[in-house]
Design a protein around this motif. Structure first.
Motif, PDB file in Angstrom:
ATOM      1  N   GLU A 149       0.913  -1.312   0.051  1.00 20.77           N
ATOM      2  CA  GLU A 149      -0.005   0.021   0.177  1.00 20.77           C
ATOM      3  C   GLU A 149       0.788   1.110  -0.065  1.00 20.77           C
ATOM      4  O   GLU A 149       0.634   2.203  -0.535  1.00 20.77           O
ATOM      5  CB  GLU A 149      -0.875  -0.153   1.254  1.00 20.77           C
ATOM      6  CG  GLU A 149      -2.054   0.999   1.367  1.00 20.77           C
ATOM      7  CD  GLU A 149      -2.987   0.697   2.256  1.00 20.77           C
ATOM      8  OE1 GLU A 149      -4.089   1.493   2.275  1.00 20.77           O
ATOM      9  OE2 GLU A 149      -2.829  -0.052   3.096  1.00 20.77           O
ATOM     10  N   ASP A 152       2.555   1.717  -3.381  1.00 23.97           N
ATOM     11  CA  ASP A 152       1.459   2.261  -4.300  1.00 23.97           C
ATOM     12  C   ASP A 152       1.389   3.619  -4.338  1.00 23.97           C
ATOM     13  O   ASP A 152       1.255   4.048  -5.397  1.00 23.97           O
ATOM     14  CB  ASP A 152       0.127   1.243  -3.982  1.00 23.97           C
ATOM     15  CG  ASP A 152      -0.207   0.000  -4.581  1.00 23.97           C
ATOM     16  OD1 ASP A 152       0.740  -0.350  -5.694  1.00 23.97           O
ATOM     17  OD2 ASP A 152      -1.187  -0.533  -4.212  1.00 23.97           O
ATOM     18  N   GLN A 153       1.317   4.199  -3.139  1.00 26.61           N
ATOM     19  CA  GLN A 153       0.990   5.559  -3.124  1.00 26.61           C
ATOM     20  C   GLN A 153       2.245   6.505  -3.178  1.00 26.61           C
ATOM     21  O   GLN A 153       2.162   7.612  -3.528  1.00 26.61           O
ATOM     22  CB  GLN A 153       0.192   5.789  -1.827  1.00 26.61           C
ATOM     23  CG  GLN A 153      -1.213   5.059  -1.545  1.00 26.61           C
ATOM     24  CD  GLN A 153      -2.090   5.349  -2.744  1.00 26.61           C
ATOM     25  OE1 GLN A 153      -2.223   6.151  -3.282  1.00 26.61           O
ATOM     26  NE2 GLN A 153      -2.664   4.200  -3.414  1.00 26.61           N
ATOM     27  N   SER A 183       1.844  -5.421  -5.021  1.00 27.72           N
ATOM     28  CA  SER A 183       1.190  -3.998  -5.477  1.00 27.72           C
ATOM     29  C   SER A 183       0.572  -4.362  -6.686  1.00 27.72           C
ATOM     30  O   SER A 183      -0.689  -3.843  -6.935  1.00 27.72           O
ATOM     31  CB  SER A 183       2.130  -3.048  -5.598  1.00 27.72           C
ATOM     32  OG  SER A 183       1.701  -1.983  -6.316  1.00 27.72           O
ATOM     33  N   HIS A 186      -2.650  -6.430  -6.597  1.00 28.36           N
ATOM     34  CA  HIS A 186      -3.757  -5.672  -6.152  1.00 28.36           C
ATOM     35  C   HIS A 186      -4.373  -4.951  -7.142  1.00 28.36           C
ATOM     36  O   HIS A 186      -5.424  -4.321  -7.248  1.00 28.36           O
ATOM     37  CB  HIS A 186      -3.281  -4.891  -4.867  1.00 28.36           C
ATOM     38  CG  HIS A 186      -4.349  -3.894  -4.283  1.00 28.36           C
ATOM     39  ND1 HIS A 186      -4.420  -2.558  -4.318  1.00 28.36           N
ATOM     40  CD2 HIS A 186      -5.452  -4.118  -3.532  1.00 28.36           C
ATOM     41  CE1 HIS A 186      -5.421  -2.066  -4.136  1.00 28.36           C
ATOM     42  NE2 HIS A 186      -5.994  -2.916  -3.357  1.00 28.36           N
ATOM     43  N   TYR A 193      -6.869  -5.127   0.111  1.00 32.86           N
ATOM     44  CA  TYR A 193      -5.766  -5.742   0.201  1.00 32.86           C
ATOM     45  C   TYR A 193      -6.063  -7.206   0.622  1.00 32.86           C
ATOM     46  O   TYR A 193      -5.448  -8.236   0.352  1.00 32.86           O
ATOM     47  CB  TYR A 193      -4.498  -5.074   0.974  1.00 32.86           C
ATOM     48  CG  TYR A 193      -3.946  -4.163  -0.027  1.00 32.86           C
ATOM     49  CD1 TYR A 193      -2.900  -4.573  -0.759  1.00 32.86           C
ATOM     50  CD2 TYR A 193      -4.123  -2.757  -0.058  1.00 32.86           C
ATOM     51  CE1 TYR A 193      -1.969  -3.773  -1.635  1.00 32.86           C
ATOM     52  CE2 TYR A 193      -3.360  -1.934  -0.701  1.00 32.86           C
ATOM     53  CZ  TYR A 193      -2.462  -2.146  -1.703  1.00 32.86           C
ATOM     54  OH  TYR A 193      -1.916  -1.476  -2.368  1.00 32.86           O
ATOM     55  N   SER A 534      -2.916  -0.630   8.026  1.00 35.98           N
ATOM     56  CA  SER A 534      -3.155  -0.895   6.765  1.00 35.98           C
ATOM     57  C   SER A 534      -4.353  -0.099   6.198  1.00 35.98           C
ATOM     58  O   SER A 534      -4.516   0.706   5.464  1.00 35.98           O
ATOM     59  CB  SER A 534      -2.945  -2.027   6.148  1.00 35.98           C
ATOM     60  OG  SER A 534      -3.483  -2.346   4.672  1.00 35.98           O
TER      61      SER A 534
END
Length: 716
Positions: A149, A152-153, A183, A186, A193, A534
């Motif tokens: 996560e 990802d960001q 990642s 997902h 997730y 998360s």
């Protein structure tokens, strides 16, 4: 069970298809089919490509992977279409790529379906309960979710949203390759997730078994049905399932690429190695450095020792293969230099760390797949069975050598001999069971299983050259698979599985958290705390309960607790319920023990006023907030209210004394509330003692009435 199973299979298929499309054009671009007898799965190259590209995107471009994946997949689809069109034409005078080998494709499909069937069987009790994210007594799956996560960001440079922890540094230092795969998967299927993690593990298992099949296809002449069953043996082994249920994703990916590297080294060939071999080998080493770096180092001496012994210690061929391996590793290291530097430090730290469970050593019988538990692995039966199994394999190897089958190039006997020998040397040099020893043997276990059983299956197939031989060999492999799975029944059925509840999994979207940008988390340690961290992204999270990450002071206005932890006495704080299990508690908003005067009454009831010199002082102290301000939770900070216990003499308190917790964080004590606190004080020396119980606002003042009790302590 039908709904969760269909959802699981749909996600698994989508993820597999995505890595296949990426890997298909990569494999064709390298020209892997032009490497004699080497046709590794497309998904393997897909994993390698996305992990290397993700590393550069996150660490060099320093952007979130969520921005990368749409472009990456679109380009991959375009290149795959171009490759497909080129199959039937000549471009620029060049002949089209070689057409696919349909027997290899059929074998790969059968192995993939068999692998998925085994995985679904092992997860049937979870799917029956509608659980799609699990781990047996381990929290790595939650760690993967948080790291994925994050990348990802944010990429890999920002510290992240968990106070006190630099998640970017963790993602760069640890298993970035596996995290980028999570990642990507997902992004492919979407959703929370926790729902996709089981499918991610299933795809890794499928590719693992398919790579075992390609190794067998490139080094043996086993018929397709027999080959498929032998390729499924490693996935049926106890240690593999143990690793899967504990969600050791990086370890399984590492095992996958190690088998692929063995295929490169052992596949039969009639011409010298080319640049294609070098590119494939370097790609595999790059992924090992990104995913499971310590085993990249161990793979080299094991494989080279097998090659050298198989070539009868021929110096020229051994040096040639050694240079090839060195070039592969060097090219991989140069391609990701910053990761290589981090790997050196990581490998050195893992040499001594006990990062997980210490398991008993295992004998060849267990290593070959027949294992019942992680303890009590040595017995007379296991010793005898180990000897019989290895003798049978050795006899089969000698028969194959005598028959001089040119299609058989698998150095089976040397393979299990080198692995078992190095494992025994490592085990005894470490003084017995350790975390590292079982990690080492589980990593090489697939090669041992193939080395032990492939010769036996080959001899059974060729002893009767008609259908009866293939049938006998297939029956043998099938019986081994069934026995292996039966051996694991006790472990799988009795293991405690953690799972993500709907409340926890969908926590971040709950209306109770609207307009809240920071949360203290005080839940069950590890599993619940980590999944909450998360789900709460992008809110600032302060962890007050243990996890893989650092604890931090409770600086947020709101604290997330379990509903069962709510005190019986009124706290006067705003509360927001989240499902039936979680509650948000807001810090006091009116006058508090930090900002205004406080008052109280206090009463003490002793169990006994006369005790012996070695007995503790026990009883119950009852405190009532008689003032107009709320008392802050007990602790050491300014305004925190505790119960102070001090011994008195004629002039007053003798010493600072002991503090008793009145109310744990994050709960306050509202005006008018009464709290009874059981206590147990340390034993006192013989004589008569006078103890004073009084409330104290730390770093502010003692306040309220004082309760005084006399205690007589006798010598005996």
């Amino acid at each position: 069970m039908v709904g969760p199973t269909v959802h699981f299979l749909t996600m698994t298929s989508a993820i597999y298809a995505a890595v296949f499309v990426i890997g298909w054009w990569v494999r064709d671009a390298i020209g892997v089919r032009r490497i004699q007898r080497l046709d590794l799965p497309s998904g393997l190259f897909g994993l390698a490509a996305l992990q290397v590209v993700a590393w550069y995107w996150a660490t060099v471009v320093d952007r979130g992977l969520a921005e990368l994946w749409p472009w990456f997949v679109a380009i991959s689809i375009g290149l795959a279409i171009a490759q497909f069109v080129m199959r039937n034409r000549e471009v620029g005078g060049l002949s089209p790529p070689a057409r696919p080998a349909w027997p290899a494709i059929g074998t790969s499909l059968a192995t993939g379906l068999g692998s998925l069937t085994l995985f679904t069987m092992h997860a049937d009790e979870l799917l029956a309960r509608g659980i799609l994210s699990i781990a047996a007594d381990n929290n790595d799956v939650a760690n993967y979710a948080v790291l994925a996560e994050f990348v990802d960001q944010y990429g890999a440079s920002a510290p992240g949203w968990i106070a006190g922890t630099d998640i970017g540094a963790v993602s760069r230092y640890e298993v970035h390759g596996a995290v980028s795969y999570v990642s990507f998967a997902h992004w492919v299927v979407g959703g929370p997730y926790f729902e996709v993690m089981l499918a991610i593990l299933a795809v890794a298992s499928i590719l693992f078994s398919q790579t075992c099949a390609r190794l067998l296809r490139s080094t043996t002449s086993l018929s397709s049905p027999v080959l498929v069953l032998v390729a499924l043996l490693p996935q049926s082994a106890y240690l593999f399932m143990y690793s899967a249920r504990l969600y050791f994703l990086s370890q399984i990916l590492g095992m996958l690429f190690a088998v692929a590297f063995a295929a490169i080294m052992f596949a039969r060939r009639d011409s010298p190695r080319s640049w294609r071999d070098l590119v494939v080998g370097a790609s595999l080493f790059a992924v090992l450095l990104l995913t499971y770096p310590q085993m990249a180092i161990l793979t080299i001496p094991v494989v080279l020792a097998v090659v050298a012994l198989h070539n009868r210690l021929d110096v020229r061929s051994t040096v040639r293969e050694g240079l090839f391996v060195a070039l592969c590793l060097g090219l991989a290291a140069v391609s990701i230099p910053t990761r290589t530097i981090a790997v050196v430090d990581r490998v050195l730290s893992l040499a001594t760390i006990n990062a997980g469970w210490v398991l008993d050593g295992v004998l060849p019988w267990q290593i070959a797949g027949f294992q019942r538990s992680v303890s009590d692995t040595v017995s007379p039966l296991a010793i005898g069975a180990s000897a019989a199994l290895l003798v049978a394999s050795l006899v089969a190897c000698r028969r194959l050598a005598r028959d001089s089958d040119e299609r058989w190039t698998l150095p089976a006997g040397w393979l299990w001999l080198v692995v078992l020998g190095s494992y025994a040397a490592y085990y005894f040099s470490r003084g017995g069971p350790s975390y590292q020893q079982w990690k080492l043997i589980s990593f090489f276990q697939p090669l041992v299983i193939i080395g032990v059983f492939a010769p036996i299956a080959q001899v059974l197939s060729t002893r009767w050259r008609e259908a009866r031989g293939a049938a006998a060999s297939a029956a043998f492999a099938l019986l081994v698979i069934l026995n292996m799975n039966a051996e694991k029944t006790t472990y799988i059925n009795n293991v405690t599985n953690n799972y993500v509840s709907d409340t926890l999994g969908n926590l971040g979207a709950h209306p109770a958290l609207a307009n809240i940008d920071a949360v203290n988390v005080k839940l069950f340690p590890f599993w619940e705390t980590m999944w909450a961290a998360s789900a709460l992204e992008p809110r600032r999270v302060h962890l007050l309960s243990q996890s893989y990450w650092d604890l931090s002071p409770p600086e947020a206005e709101w604290t997330l607790v379990r509903t069962v932890a709510l005190p019986a006495a009124p706290t006067g704080q705003e509360q927001r319920q989240i499902g039936s299990t979680l509650t948000l508690i807001r810090e006091p908003t009116g006058p508090t023990s930090l900002t205004s005067e406080a008052d109280s009454t206090i009463e003490v009831a002793l169990v006994s006023e006369a005790v012996s010199a070695e007995a503790p002082i026990t009883g119950v102290v009852t405190v009532t907030n008689t003032g107009q301000s709320a008392w802050l939770s007990s602790g050491a900070g300014p305004g925190a209210v505790n119960i102070g216990v001090r011994e008195l003499d004629d002039e007053g308190p003798v010493a600072e004394g002991t503090r008793l917790v009145l109310q744990e964080f994050p709960f306050s004590v509202a005006p008018g509330s009464m709290i009874a606190v059981p206590f147990e004080l340390a034993a006192l020396p013989p004589g008569t003692h006078r103890l004073a119980f009084e409330t104290v606002s730390e770093q502010i003042a003692w306040f309220g009435t004082r309760a005084v009790v006399d205690i007589s302590v006798s010598v005996g």
